[in-house]
Design an enzyme around this catalytic site. Structure first.
Site, PDB file in Angstrom:
ATOM      1  N   HIS A  71      44.141  34.064  44.074  1.00 15.42           N
ATOM      2  CA  HIS A  71      43.004  34.977  44.220  1.00 15.42           C
ATOM      3  C   HIS A  71      43.466  36.430  44.141  1.00 15.42           C
ATOM      4  O   HIS A  71      42.808  37.280  43.528  1.00 15.42           O
ATOM      5  CB  HIS A  71      42.299  34.699  45.550  1.00 15.42           C
ATOM      6  CG  HIS A  71      41.220  35.678  45.866  1.00 15.42           C
ATOM      7  ND1 HIS A  71      41.339  36.609  46.870  1.00 15.42           N
ATOM      8  CD2 HIS A  71      40.003  35.879  45.312  1.00 15.42           C
ATOM      9  CE1 HIS A  71      40.239  37.334  46.929  1.00 15.42           C
ATOM     10  NE2 HIS A  71      39.411  36.920  45.994  1.00 15.42           N
ATOM     11  N   GLU A  74      44.003  37.439  40.619  1.00 21.00           N
ATOM     12  CA  GLU A  74      42.715  37.698  39.945  1.00 21.00           C
ATOM     13  C   GLU A  74      42.315  39.162  40.129  1.00 21.00           C
ATOM     14  O   GLU A  74      41.868  39.825  39.182  1.00 21.00           O
ATOM     15  CB  GLU A  74      41.639  36.774  40.518  1.00 21.00           C
ATOM     16  CG  GLU A  74      40.241  37.049  39.996  1.00 21.00           C
ATOM     17  CD  GLU A  74      39.168  36.764  41.020  1.00 21.00           C
ATOM     18  OE1 GLU A  74      38.249  37.595  41.175  1.00 21.00           O
ATOM     19  OE2 GLU A  74      39.239  35.697  41.678  1.00 21.00           O
ATOM     20  N   HIS A  75      42.485  39.702  41.337  1.00 18.03           N
ATOM     21  CA  HIS A  75      42.164  41.103  41.584  1.00 18.03           C
ATOM     22  C   HIS A  75      43.067  42.032  40.765  1.00 18.03           C
ATOM     23  O   HIS A  75      42.595  43.005  40.164  1.00 18.03           O
ATOM     24  CB  HIS A  75      42.334  41.420  43.077  1.00 18.03           C
ATOM     25  CG  HIS A  75      41.173  41.017  43.918  1.00 18.03           C
ATOM     26  ND1 HIS A  75      40.395  41.929  44.596  1.00 18.03           N
ATOM     27  CD2 HIS A  75      40.648  39.809  44.202  1.00 18.03           C
ATOM     28  CE1 HIS A  75      39.445  41.292  45.263  1.00 18.03           C
ATOM     29  NE2 HIS A  75      39.581  39.999  45.048  1.00 18.03           N
ATOM     30  N   GLU A 151      38.014  41.544  52.362  1.00 13.59           N
ATOM     31  CA  GLU A 151      37.194  40.434  51.859  1.00 13.59           C
ATOM     32  C   GLU A 151      37.344  39.218  52.758  1.00 13.59           C
ATOM     33  O   GLU A 151      36.365  38.528  53.058  1.00 13.59           O
ATOM     34  CB  GLU A 151      37.610  40.095  50.426  1.00 13.59           C
ATOM     35  CG  GLU A 151      36.771  38.998  49.799  1.00 13.59           C
ATOM     36  CD  GLU A 151      37.192  38.655  48.376  1.00 13.59           C
ATOM     37  OE1 GLU A 151      36.784  37.578  47.885  1.00 13.59           O
ATOM     38  OE2 GLU A 151      37.932  39.456  47.758  1.00 13.59           O
TER      39      GLU A 151
END
Length: 437
Positions: A71, A74-75, A151
Site C-alpha cells: 500500500h 502505491e502512494h 490514513e
C-alpha cells in the site's frame, strides 16, 4: 467491501471470443519480457478508454514486521521518476482531461487512467515510466509515511467499523498474511526504511509480474502496438519469489472475541473460512451472499432491519481471494441492542437455510437480478477493465468461463450444501465491539 462478487463473477464470465455475441470480446498478447496485454474493444462510440496496469502483488506478499509496504508503494508510485517531478504524473493526466487513481488489495495492486481514447498512448507511456524509472527518494518517502499513518488512524484506529474489520482478520487468520489488511500495522508503518520500499518495488514491479488491461473505444491493434512500444525494452531485474507456502491451519473450534472501542452502539463481525476463488463452491457461496443481503427482500434486511429492528445495517459478503478466503457477516446494532442477540438471530437464519427453507422463486430471482446487473455494468469501460484485470492478474480465468453454465444450473440444494459445509460453529470467528464504559 460491499462489492457484489456474484455480479463480478457473472460479468467476468462473458469474456473472450467464445462468449455471448452481445458481450465484449477480449484479446491478449504477451511480450518477450513476460508482460501480458489484455485489450477489450467495446466499440461503443463513447471515445472513452480505461487504461490499467495490474501488479500481482498485494498484502499477501508481505511478511510479518513489514506489513503495509504494498500500500505504501502505491502512494509513492506517483512521486518523482527519472523524467517526471513529484506530482507531474497527476498534472499531465489532469491536463489531458483524464482521471487517475490506484488501489491495493490483499492479492494485487491496480493503477488506472480514464481518458479520451486519443490519450491511451500517453497513459501507457506514463505507466511505463513508473515501472522502470521510479526514483523512490527518502525525502519524498518520509512525508508520505505520515500521510499513510493518518490514513491508518482515520480508516482503522479511529473508525469503529474499520477497526472491527481489521481485528476480524487478525483473529480469523493466525498464520497466513491475510492476518493483516493492506493498510498494515501502525508500528510497521513507522519503521519501514526507504530500502525496504526499493527492494519491494524491484522485486514485484517487473513486466513479468504485470498485466496491462485496456477497455473502451479502442482497437486491439492500437492497444498492442502502444503497449509494446513503451514496455518491450523494460527488463526483469530479479527472480520472483516462489509460491507462497503459508496455508492457514484448519480452525479447530469456535472463536469469540470481545473488543472495546469508543462507540455508541455494539457491532458484530462473523467470519467462516471458505476455499479460494478457483473452487467450484464459489458459485453457490456467492448466491448465498445474494440471498442473505442483496436488496430489501434479502433475509438479513427483512428480518434484522425491518421486522425485528435490531440493526441499522447488516450484510453478508463472500470474499474470494487468491488463497482461501472468508464468508463474512457485518452488523451495526441499533442503540440498546446486544451484538450477541444479533448473532443468535443470524444463526437462526443460517439454520433455516441449512434446513432447506428457501423458496425456488428466490433462486430464480438471484439469477435474473445478476443478469440484469451484469448487462447494465457493460456500459462502463472502467468496470470492464477492473473486472477482467482482477482475474487475469491472479493467473486463472477458467472459473469465469464455467460460470454461466454453473449459475444456470444452480439449485437450492447447492446453497444448502455450502451453508452446511462452511457456516459451522467450529469454523467460525466472531468479534463483538462494544464501549467499555
Amino acid at each position: 467491501m460491499k462489492k457484489n462478487l456474484l455480479l463480478i463473477m457473472f460479468f467476468l464470465f462473458f469474456v473472450g471470443e467464445s462468449m455471448g455475441q452481445s458481450l465484449p470480446k477480449f484479446y491478449t498478447k504477451t511480450l518477450n519480457n513476460g508482460l501480458q496485454i489484455v485489450a477489450i474493444p467495446m466499440d461503443n462510440g463513447s471515445n472513452v478508454v480505461s487504461t490499467n496496469i495490474f501488479y500481482n502483488v498485494g498484502s499477501r506478499n508481505e511478511i510479518m514486521g513489514k506489513s503495509g509496504i504494498a500500500h505504501m508503494l502505491e502512494h509513492l508510485n506517483f512521486k518523482s521518476t527519472k523524467n517526471l517531478n513529484a506530482g507531474e504524473f497527476d498534472e499531465i493526466v489532469k491536463g489531458f482531461g483524464g482521471v487517475n487513481n490506484a488501489s491495493t488489495s490483499f492479492d494485487y495492486t491496480k493503477y488506472y487512467i480514464k481518458s479520451s481514447s486519443k490519450n491511451m498512448d500517453k497513459s501507457l507511456e506514463l505507466f511505463a515510466e513508473l515501472m522502470q524509472n521510479l526514483t523512490l527518494k527518502d525525502e519524498e518517502f518520509q512525508p508520505e509515511r505520515d500521510v499513510v499513518t493518518e490514513e491508518r488512524r482515520w480508516r482503522t484506529d479511529n473508525n469503529p467499523m474499520g477497526y472491527l474489520q481489521y481485528r476480524l482478520f487478525n483473529n480469523a487468520y493466525l498464520y497466513h498474511p491475510y492476518h493483516w489488511t493492506p493498510i498494515g500495522f501502525m508500528n510497521d508503518i513507522r519503521n519501514w526504511t526507504i530500502e525496504d520500499i526499493k527492494d519491494f518495488h524491484s522485486t514485484y514491479y517487473q513486466p513479468k509480474n504485470a498485466v496491462v488491461v485496456v477497455a473502451g473505444d479502442i482497437t486491439k491493434e492500437d492497444v498492442f502496438s502502444s503497449t509494446e512500444k513503451y514496455f518491450k525494452d523494460i527488463k526483469n531485474e530479479k527472480e520472483l519469489p516462489g509460491k507462497i507456502h503459508t496455508i492457514e491451519p484448519k480452525q479447530d473450534g469456535e472463536k469469540e472475541i470481545t473488543i472495546y472501542k469508543d462507540s455508541q452502539v455494539e457491532m458484530l463481525a462473523m467470519a467462516f473460512h471458505i476455499p479460494n476463488y478457483e473452487h467450484e463452491d464459489q458459485v453457490a457461496l456467492s448466491a448465498l451472499s445474494e440471498l442473505l443481503s442483496s436488496g430489501k427482500s434479502s433475509y438479513l434486511q427483512k428480518i434484522l432491519v425491518d421486522e425485528k429492528r435490531m440493526v441499522n445495517s447488516v450484510y453478508a459478503y463472500n470474499l474470494e481471494l487468491t488463497d482461501p478466503g472468508l464468508f463474512m457477516f457485518m452488523a451495526v446494532c441499533n442503540e440498546g441492542v446486544k451484538a450477541k442477540d444479533v448473532k443468535k438471530e443470524i444463526n437462526k437464519i443460517i439454520k433455516n437455510i441449512k434446513d432447506g427453507k428457501i423458496d425456488k422463486k428466490e433462486i430464480n430471482k438471484i439469477k435474473i437480478n445478476t443478469k440484469a446487473d451484469f448487462i447494465f455494468s457493460l456500459e462502463s469501460s472502467s468496470s470492464v477493465a477492473s473486472l477482467y484485470g482482477s482475474y487475469f492478474v491472479r493467473g486463472n480465468t477458467k472459473p469465469l468461463f464455467d460460470y454461466e453454465k454453473n449459475i444456470e444450473e444452480l439449485k437450492k440444494g447447492d446453497i444448502v450444501k455450502v451453508a452446511k459445509k462452511y457456516l459451522t460453529k467450529e469454523n467460525s470467528t466472531t468479534l463483538i465491539l462494544k464501549n467499555n464504559k
